[in-house]
Design an enzyme around this catalytic site. Sequence first.
Site, mmCIF file in Angstrom:
data_model
loop_
_atom_site.group_PDB
_atom_site.id
_atom_site.type_symbol
_atom_site.label_atom_id
_atom_site.label_comp_id
_atom_site.label_asym_id
_atom_site.label_seq_id
_atom_site.Cartn_x
_atom_site.Cartn_y
_atom_site.Cartn_z
ATOM 1 N N LYS A 195 31.668 71.760 45.960
ATOM 2 C CA LYS A 195 31.601 72.236 47.343
ATOM 3 C C LYS A 195 31.221 73.705 47.331
ATOM 4 O O LYS A 195 31.906 74.532 46.722
ATOM 5 C CB LYS A 195 32.952 72.035 48.029
ATOM 6 C CG LYS A 195 32.965 72.543 49.463
ATOM 7 C CD LYS A 195 34.222 72.149 50.193
ATOM 8 C CE LYS A 195 34.209 72.695 51.600
ATOM 9 N NZ LYS A 195 35.425 72.340 52.345
ATOM 10 N N LYS A 247 28.669 68.724 48.473
ATOM 11 C CA LYS A 247 28.634 69.224 49.839
ATOM 12 C C LYS A 247 28.221 70.677 49.883
ATOM 13 O O LYS A 247 28.730 71.450 49.081
ATOM 14 C CB LYS A 247 30.042 69.059 50.426
ATOM 15 C CG LYS A 247 30.243 69.660 51.772
ATOM 16 C CD LYS A 247 31.667 69.524 52.177
ATOM 17 C CE LYS A 247 31.811 70.194 53.523
ATOM 18 N NZ LYS A 247 33.167 70.238 53.948
HETATM 19 C C1 PBG Z 1 37.437 72.369 54.874
HETATM 20 C C2 PBG Z 1 36.196 71.695 55.320
HETATM 21 C C3 PBG Z 1 35.041 72.304 55.821
HETATM 22 C C4 PBG Z 1 34.141 71.282 56.137
HETATM 23 C C5 PBG Z 1 34.769 70.093 55.836
HETATM 24 N N1 PBG Z 1 36.028 70.368 55.305
HETATM 25 C C6 PBG Z 1 34.734 73.703 56.155
HETATM 26 C C7 PBG Z 1 34.854 74.789 55.207
HETATM 27 O O1 PBG Z 1 34.924 74.627 54.003
HETATM 28 O O2 PBG Z 1 34.858 75.901 55.721
HETATM 29 C C8 PBG Z 1 32.766 71.486 56.697
HETATM 30 C C9 PBG Z 1 32.152 70.289 57.316
HETATM 31 C C10 PBG Z 1 30.930 70.580 58.108
HETATM 32 O O3 PBG Z 1 30.432 71.722 58.167
HETATM 33 O O4 PBG Z 1 30.431 69.641 58.717
HETATM 34 N N2 PBG Z 1 38.576 71.692 55.327
#
Ligand code: PBG
Length: 322
Positions: A195, A247
Amino acid sequence: MMPLIRPRRLRATPAMRRLVAETRLHPNQLVWPLFVGEDSAPISSMPGVIRHDLTSVEEAARKAVDAGLGGVMLFGVPDDADKDEQGTQGWLPDGMGQRAASAVRNAVGDELVVMIDTCLDEFTTHGHCGVLDEHGGVDNDATLELYGRMAVAQAEAGAHVVSPSGMMDGQVAVIREALDAAGHSDVAILAYAAKYASAFYGPFREAVSSTLQGDRRTYQQDPGNRREGVREARLDLAEGADMVMVKPASHYLDVLADVAAITDVPVVAYQVSGEYAMIEAAAERGWIDRQRAVEESVTSIARAGADIVLTYWALELARWLK
Ligand code: PBG
């Protein structure tokens, strides 16, 4: 000189192109992210996406079943007054996420895979994915224990899959141990393995009313690091992840392909909020063909190696595919 080999033969008709397609999308592989709060509200940076309340999320889940979707990914969005330093609502039985999971599970039973985000950022006043140490840094090991509690609360509320997304080291192992100790050895872990610290989460932060100051660069990955994505995936697999995720999706297709090549569990990709918003914004201006852009973007993610795709277009796309 006439060409001897003519790849165009296999593109001559729609029937031929269908026959030789290398990548086919199916509703079963799509997962629909859903935001759930006390009240429903539109999300201005994600036209067409809303924050649900507990009633409308049940309806959404039933629509997902009817469309043949693979699953939903729930995000609990508490009122600001319910946030605190520790993100307590993340693991209390009546926290927003747990209420959403039980509402959806009661509505759909086992007809849909009910997944839920296992991370504290929606529930903390500072908006970070974990608890802070005395210097304001995110405390990895103190956070792990809370993730374990959160996963157990989510399993107890009815989630089939918990999804640690906070990028704390060791989170998958701790969650597995906590689930097993609580008698939830049948609950699966979808690990957000690779991520990245991405600008493309911008609209999501509006969706969950994020209070984050600064950024998440001490725990999410640097966008330039490809090999590190594979390292993260390997660690999560060794800790017992049942599925691994990359992601964002579209800008990380190389990482996705690398992870798919080394993995023997299902590979998931998350087409995030900014990917959604960009296509919606350009389509709204008439600059691109919306349906074709949506289909092409998700097809590309599958082509690169994703077995499963989280996308805000899941319901609409499934209906087109039918
Ligand atoms: C963190 C989380 C995020 C997203 C999903 N889970 C945001 C982040 O890391 O700031 C992003 C999902 C998206 O942008 O569609 N709980």
